[in-house]
Design an enzyme around this catalytic site. Structure first.
Site, PDB file in Angstrom:
ATOM      1  N   CYS A  99      14.617  -4.841  10.447  1.00  0.00           N
ATOM      2  CA  CYS A  99      13.475  -3.940  10.717  1.00  0.00           C
ATOM      3  C   CYS A  99      12.376  -4.122   9.672  1.00  0.00           C
ATOM      4  O   CYS A  99      11.721  -3.144   9.263  1.00  0.00           O
ATOM      5  CB  CYS A  99      13.900  -2.474  10.776  1.00  0.00           C
ATOM      6  SG  CYS A  99      15.068  -2.137  12.070  1.00  0.00           S
TER       7      CYS A  99
ATOM      8  N   LYS B  66      22.557   7.031   4.823  1.00  0.00           N
ATOM      9  CA  LYS B  66      22.548   5.912   3.865  1.00  0.00           C
ATOM     10  C   LYS B  66      23.015   6.363   2.485  1.00  0.00           C
ATOM     11  O   LYS B  66      23.026   5.603   1.530  1.00  0.00           O
ATOM     12  CB  LYS B  66      21.145   5.314   3.773  1.00  0.00           C
ATOM     13  CG  LYS B  66      20.722   4.611   5.073  1.00  0.00           C
ATOM     14  CD  LYS B  66      19.379   3.948   4.901  1.00  0.00           C
ATOM     15  CE  LYS B  66      18.714   3.585   6.206  1.00  0.00           C
ATOM     16  NZ  LYS B  66      19.316   2.459   6.898  1.00  0.00           N
TER      17      LYS B  66
ATOM     18  N   ASP C 211       9.148   6.125   0.381  1.00  0.00           N
ATOM     19  CA  ASP C 211      10.256   5.975   1.317  1.00  0.00           C
ATOM     20  C   ASP C 211      11.514   5.681   0.496  1.00  0.00           C
ATOM     21  O   ASP C 211      11.705   4.572   0.007  1.00  0.00           O
ATOM     22  CB  ASP C 211       9.919   4.827   2.282  1.00  0.00           C
ATOM     23  CG  ASP C 211      11.108   4.441   3.153  1.00  0.00           C
ATOM     24  OD1 ASP C 211      12.171   5.087   3.053  1.00  0.00           O
ATOM     25  OD2 ASP C 211      10.960   3.474   3.929  1.00  0.00           O
TER      26      ASP C 211
ATOM     27  N   HIS D 165       9.740  -1.263   5.662  1.00  0.00           N
ATOM     28  CA  HIS D 165      10.545  -1.140   6.880  1.00  0.00           C
ATOM     29  C   HIS D 165       9.591  -0.754   8.015  1.00  0.00           C
ATOM     30  O   HIS D 165       8.576  -0.106   7.777  1.00  0.00           O
ATOM     31  CB  HIS D 165      11.567  -0.021   6.631  1.00  0.00           C
ATOM     32  CG  HIS D 165      12.598   0.147   7.697  1.00  0.00           C
ATOM     33  ND1 HIS D 165      12.372   0.862   8.845  1.00  0.00           N
ATOM     34  CD2 HIS D 165      13.883  -0.282   7.769  1.00  0.00           C
ATOM     35  CE1 HIS D 165      13.474   0.876   9.582  1.00  0.00           C
ATOM     36  NE2 HIS D 165      14.405   0.192   8.958  1.00  0.00           N
TER      37      HIS D 165
ATOM     38  N   GLN E 267      16.506   3.732   1.078  1.00  0.00           N
ATOM     39  CA  GLN E 267      17.510   2.899   0.396  1.00  0.00           C
ATOM     40  C   GLN E 267      17.801   3.413  -1.001  1.00  0.00           C
ATOM     41  O   GLN E 267      18.961   3.463  -1.430  1.00  0.00           O
ATOM     42  CB  GLN E 267      17.019   1.445   0.296  1.00  0.00           C
ATOM     43  CG  GLN E 267      16.957   0.727   1.624  1.00  0.00           C
ATOM     44  CD  GLN E 267      18.310   0.535   2.283  1.00  0.00           C
ATOM     45  OE1 GLN E 267      19.318   0.340   1.610  1.00  0.00           O
ATOM     46  NE2 GLN E 267      18.351   0.605   3.600  1.00  0.00           N
TER      47      GLN E 267
HETATM   48  C1  LIG Z   1      13.601   1.258   3.497  1.00  0.00           C
HETATM   49  C2  LIG Z   1      13.920   1.993   4.769  1.00  0.00           C
HETATM   50  N1  LIG Z   1      13.055   2.886   5.216  1.00  0.00           N
HETATM   51  C3  LIG Z   1      13.296   3.603   6.333  1.00  0.00           C
HETATM   52  C4  LIG Z   1      14.433   3.407   7.058  1.00  0.00           C
HETATM   53  C5  LIG Z   1      14.656   4.215   8.300  1.00  0.00           C
HETATM   54  O1  LIG Z   1      15.782   5.024   8.147  1.00  0.00           O
HETATM   55  P1  LIG Z   1      16.401   5.779   9.392  1.00  0.00           P
HETATM   56  O2  LIG Z   1      16.638   4.734  10.448  1.00  0.00           O
HETATM   57  O3  LIG Z   1      17.659   6.365   8.878  1.00  0.00           O
HETATM   58  O4  LIG Z   1      15.412   6.803   9.823  1.00  0.00           O
HETATM   59  C6  LIG Z   1      15.352   2.458   6.644  1.00  0.00           C
HETATM   60  C7  LIG Z   1      16.565   2.179   7.433  1.00  0.00           C
HETATM   61  O5  LIG Z   1      17.135   1.112   7.339  1.00  0.00           O
HETATM   62  C8  LIG Z   1      15.104   1.747   5.453  1.00  0.00           C
HETATM   63  O6  LIG Z   1      15.966   0.851   4.981  1.00  0.00           O
END
Ligand SMILES: Cc1ncc(COP(=O)(O)O)c(C=O)c1O
Length: 410
Positions: free
Chosen positions: A368, A230, A204, A127, A207
């Site tokens: 993203c 999420k 990370d 992401h 998800q």
């Molecule tokens: C794999 C992953 N990492 C990081 C993020 C970033 O999360 P946030 O926007 O809640 O900070 C997302 C959000 O879609 C994501 O899917």
């Protein structure tokens, strides 16, 4: 707390008030949990009740309200510690979300401990929030960003990951589960390989946290980050978990109230962990809501959630791939809760707009994760992503709606 080992999906759905709504005159089918999940009644009520009955600033007042607010806030930290099996509550830092957590690690750990030429290893699956903070660091201190490519299925082969590690690899930052494709990385094996090179490992979990059981000690990573919204919790709150020894060495990310022990104009002594990293009035209601989300998830059997969502995914994959011209992007052998697809001759945005007319909420975008789109040479995909409240009927409505859109567009 009693744990439901077989999931009663109708009862679970009934706990999400928004799912009873209609959109465009049709019962809502919500298939965008990868972007944010819906919230169960207990989360909504916890936030409401906090504001109605307990609202006060934390860690400050000696009066009853403030003590209750502090108890709720710190109680949620304990629940989260248990939820991800962290060794200590000191290791959980409340942040805005996964994005802020990764930026915190890059700016605090990265700027303090990485040197020009040190390598930070990421994958092509990431992401943007696990790419851009490392690019900042490249500009700021001259680290080298190394990217492990994905294969045609959207997987990161372990051998390729291993080959990309070097004696200069100081930090590996990998997604546990891809939001664009659903791929699940073998983060335990990756952490082991990275550790053999002496690298630190950030996972990370934005998800994965809603779909897989997460045990930070079993994974063997150094940092694990996720967002509350999420995992059935509120927006604007998330967690950075990091090993205590690392947090002790890392400089604070932001300065302000609560993160200090004493302040004079000459010198400031920082507060103990985790408060050193929680400057300013935190998102107390968000934390309270996140605690309720943890209780919601813990009331369900996480292995049962994983198995149920797997069945939904298999069913959706089977149905969708029969549609003419539809290509599923990302066919990892180990994936969860996400199905991304394109249809020759139909733009993803047009498809999603038509599906919205049927009350079906899917995401059409680059998610993203533009490097993933570049890899598969598409500007965007349509993505259906599941939560524990989705049903086989939702999948049937998705498939029927895609079929209708196909008839119209292609
Ligand atoms: C794999 C992953 N990492 C990081 C993020 C970033 O999360 P946030 O926007 O809640 O900070 C997302 C959000 O879609 C994501 O899917």
């Amino acid at each position: 707390m009693s744990v439901e080992t077989t999931l009663d999906i109708a009862a679970i759905r009934a706990r999400f008030p928004i799912l009873a709504q209609t959109e465009n005159g049709q019962p809502l089918v919500y298939l965008d949990s990868g972007a944010t999940t819906q919230k169960p009644d207990t989360v909504i009520e916890a936030v409401r009740d906090y504001y109605r009955h307990d609202n006060a600033n934390v860690h400050r007042g000696v009066y009853a309200l403030s003590e209750r607010a502090t108890e709720a806030y710190e109680g949620a930290r304990d629940q989260l510690r248990d939820f991800i099996h962290a060794p200590s509550r000191k290791e959980l830092v409340f942040v805005r979300g996964a994005t802020e957590a990764i930026n915190l690690v890059a700016q605090s750990y990265g700027r303090a401990f990485l040197q020009p030429g040190d390598e930070v290893l990421i994958t092509e699956l990431e992401h943007h929030s696990n790419i851009v903070p490392w690019q900042f660091l490249r500009e700021q201190i001259g680290i080298k960003l190394v990217v492990v490519p994905i294969n045609e299925r959207g997987e990161v082969p372990l051998a390729d990951f291993e080959a990309a590690l070097s004696d200069r690899t100081r930090l590996v930052a990998i997604s546990h589960m891809s939001n664009a494709l659903g791929t699940i990385n073998d983060v335990t094996a990756m952490a082991r390989l990275a550790k053999e090179k002496g690298a630190k490992v950030l996972v990370d979990g934005a998800q994965a946290i809603a779909h897989l059981p997460v045990d930070v000690q079993a994974i063997g990573c150094d940092f694990y980050v996720f967002s509350g919204h999420k995992m059935y919790g509120p927006t604007g709150i998330g967690v950075l978990w990091a090993r205590e020894a690392l947090l002790e060495q890392m400089p604070p990310y932001q300065g302000g109230g609560d993160m200090i022990h004493t302040v004079t104009f000459e010198k400031t002594e920082y507060n103990e962990l985790p408060y050193k990293f929680e400057a300013g009035t935190p998102n107390i209601a968000g934390v309270v809501g996140l605690g309720a989300a943890v209780r919601f998830m813990q009331s369900l059997d996480r292995a049962a959630i994983e198995a149920y969502e797997r069945e939904l995914l298999d069913y959706a994959t089977e149905q969708l791939q029969n549609l003419p011209g539809l290509v599923i992007i990302g066919q990892a052998r180990h994936k969860a809760a996400v199905i991304s697809f394109k249809i020759e001759g139909a733009h993803p945005h047009d498809l999603a707009t038509l599906m919205d007319q049927d009350g079906i909420a899917v995401r059409a975008s680059h998610h993203c994760a533009q490097p993933v789109m570049q890899k598969f040479q598409v500007p965007a995909t349509v993505r259906a992503s599941f939560g524990v409240y989705n049903t086989f009927d939702d999948v049937d409505r998705l498939v029927a709606s895609v079929q209708e859109a196909l008839d119209m567009l292609v």
